[in-house]
Design a protein around this motif. Structure first.
Motif, mmCIF file in Angstrom:
data_model
loop_
_atom_site.group_PDB
_atom_site.id
_atom_site.type_symbol
_atom_site.label_atom_id
_atom_site.label_comp_id
_atom_site.label_asym_id
_atom_site.label_seq_id
_atom_site.Cartn_x
_atom_site.Cartn_y
_atom_site.Cartn_z
ATOM 1 N N LYS A 1 32.943 -65.099 -43.113
ATOM 2 C CA LYS A 1 32.581 -65.856 -41.933
ATOM 3 C C LYS A 1 31.966 -64.927 -40.894
ATOM 4 O O LYS A 1 32.432 -63.803 -40.696
ATOM 5 N N LYS A 2 30.933 -65.413 -40.220
ATOM 6 C CA LYS A 2 30.274 -64.636 -39.177
ATOM 7 C C LYS A 2 31.124 -64.681 -37.915
ATOM 8 O O LYS A 2 31.455 -65.747 -37.407
ATOM 9 N N TYR B 1 30.069 -60.105 -40.264
ATOM 10 C CA TYR B 1 30.824 -60.993 -41.148
ATOM 11 C C TYR B 1 32.163 -60.356 -41.514
ATOM 12 O O TYR B 1 32.324 -59.131 -41.505
ATOM 13 N N ASP C 1 26.862 -69.452 -41.126
ATOM 14 C CA ASP C 1 28.200 -69.203 -40.584
ATOM 15 C C ASP C 1 29.157 -68.719 -41.666
ATOM 16 O O ASP C 1 30.059 -67.915 -41.396
ATOM 17 N N SER D 1 36.855 -56.287 -43.154
ATOM 18 C CA SER D 1 35.517 -56.091 -42.603
ATOM 19 C C SER D 1 35.074 -54.639 -42.745
ATOM 20 O O SER D 1 34.160 -54.189 -42.058
ATOM 21 N N ASN E 1 26.676 -56.760 -40.026
ATOM 22 C CA ASN E 1 26.082 -57.873 -39.273
ATOM 23 C C ASN E 1 27.126 -58.847 -38.725
ATOM 24 O O ASN E 1 26.783 -59.953 -38.296
ATOM 25 N N LEU F 1 26.590 -57.214 -44.776
ATOM 26 C CA LEU F 1 27.219 -58.349 -44.105
ATOM 27 C C LEU F 1 28.258 -57.892 -43.083
ATOM 28 O O LEU F 1 28.334 -58.432 -41.969
ATOM 29 N N ASN G 1 21.673 -66.164 -41.704
ATOM 30 C CA ASN G 1 22.289 -66.502 -40.424
ATOM 31 C C ASN G 1 23.378 -67.550 -40.593
ATOM 32 O O ASN G 1 23.857 -68.117 -39.614
#
Length: 268
Positions: free
Chosen positions: A261-262, A242, A202, A133, A240, A237, A200
């Motif tokens: 994946k969020k 993810y 998933d 991440s 945000n 991402l 938005n």
């Protein structure tokens, strides 16, 4: 099939000098000094050597790291002799690294790699089940070795929680809308035709070419375009919430996808 690889922990000056010679052969740049590697080994670090018929064909080097009150093993370098690449030895060295790290009391191993290098992506994310991440722009500055020359040294920082037995497996839902559209150009290279940053979903998929080095040799501007656009996508991402948690690869295709994946946790 792989030849029998014997892996052992290295600590003598002679062994570490042999590691230096292999490092120069594989990377083609200045090697890590032995006074650094031997000091790391004596202070919680690790150098593993992989041997076939008593010949060093691969190594892994790591040293202790510390951040936010947590101690971890920072894995700095892994190299396989060109004549023995794509035989699964890199994975075997990483699994041996995991076992030695557990013996030393570590529960986390981190390292960096170029997110556009598909072989590394398949090993790190696909096989070892590490996650990412964090995206670092131009992490090492300008590097003139064959692999890095011409591109900024942007890197993923991956985390491998070695006490966990597995990781959640995800797939891209069939009805998902791709936020990145790719096509093939006249040279037979994939390129990003269009993309958007707002989503938005998933789970989202971000493509990378399966051979960025071939693209770089044939069309450096296109390779730079891949770096720029994927860098913007990953940074947005991650910011945000993810996280990279999987790989989607189809044999014979010119691209493969990272699956993100969020989570709601903000990355970097």
């Amino acid at each position: 099939m792989t030849d029998e690889l014997i892996i052992k922990s290295l600590s003598t000056l002679e062994d570490l000098q042999e590691v230096q010679r292999l490092e120069i052969l594989v990377w083609g740049m200045d090697c890590v000094p032995t006074h650094q590697t031997i000091t790391a080994v004596k202070n919680g670090g690790l150098v593993l050597g992989g041997y076939i018929n008593d010949q060093l064909v691969g190594f892994q080097y790591s040293f202790p790291g510390f951040k936010d009150g947590r101690v971890f093993l920072c894995s700095h370098m892994l190299a396989i002799h060109p004549a023995h690449q794509k035989k699964g030895y890199g994975r075997l060295l990483k699994l041996a690294q995991r076992e030695e790290a557990l013996k030393k009391g570590y529960d986390l191993i981190t390292w960096t790699y170029d997110p556009l290098e598909s072989v590394n992506a398949n090993l790190n994310i696909g096989k070892l089940k590490a996650v990412c991440s964090t995206y670092m722009e131009d992490c090492y500055g300008n590097m003139e070795d064959t692999l890095n020359e011409g591109l900024s040294t942007d890197r993923f920082v991956v985390e491998w929680n070695i006490r966990q037995e597995g990781r959640e497996e995800i797939t891209l839902p069939e009805n998902s809308t791709h936020i990145v559209i790719t096509e093939m150009n006249d040279q037979g290279f994939p390129y990003i035709k269009d993309y958007h940053l707002e989503t938005n979903a998933d789970v989202v998929a971000i493509p990378i070419p399966t051979d960025i080095q071939k693209i770089k040799k044939g069309d450096l501007r296109l390779a730079i375009d891949w770096r720029s656009k994927t860098g913007e996508l990953f940074k947005t991402l991650f910011a945000n919430g993810y996280i990279v948690i999987g790989i989607e690869r189809v044999q014979g295709e010119h691209i493969q996808h990272y699956l993100l994946k969020k989570t709601g946790l903000r990355g970097k």
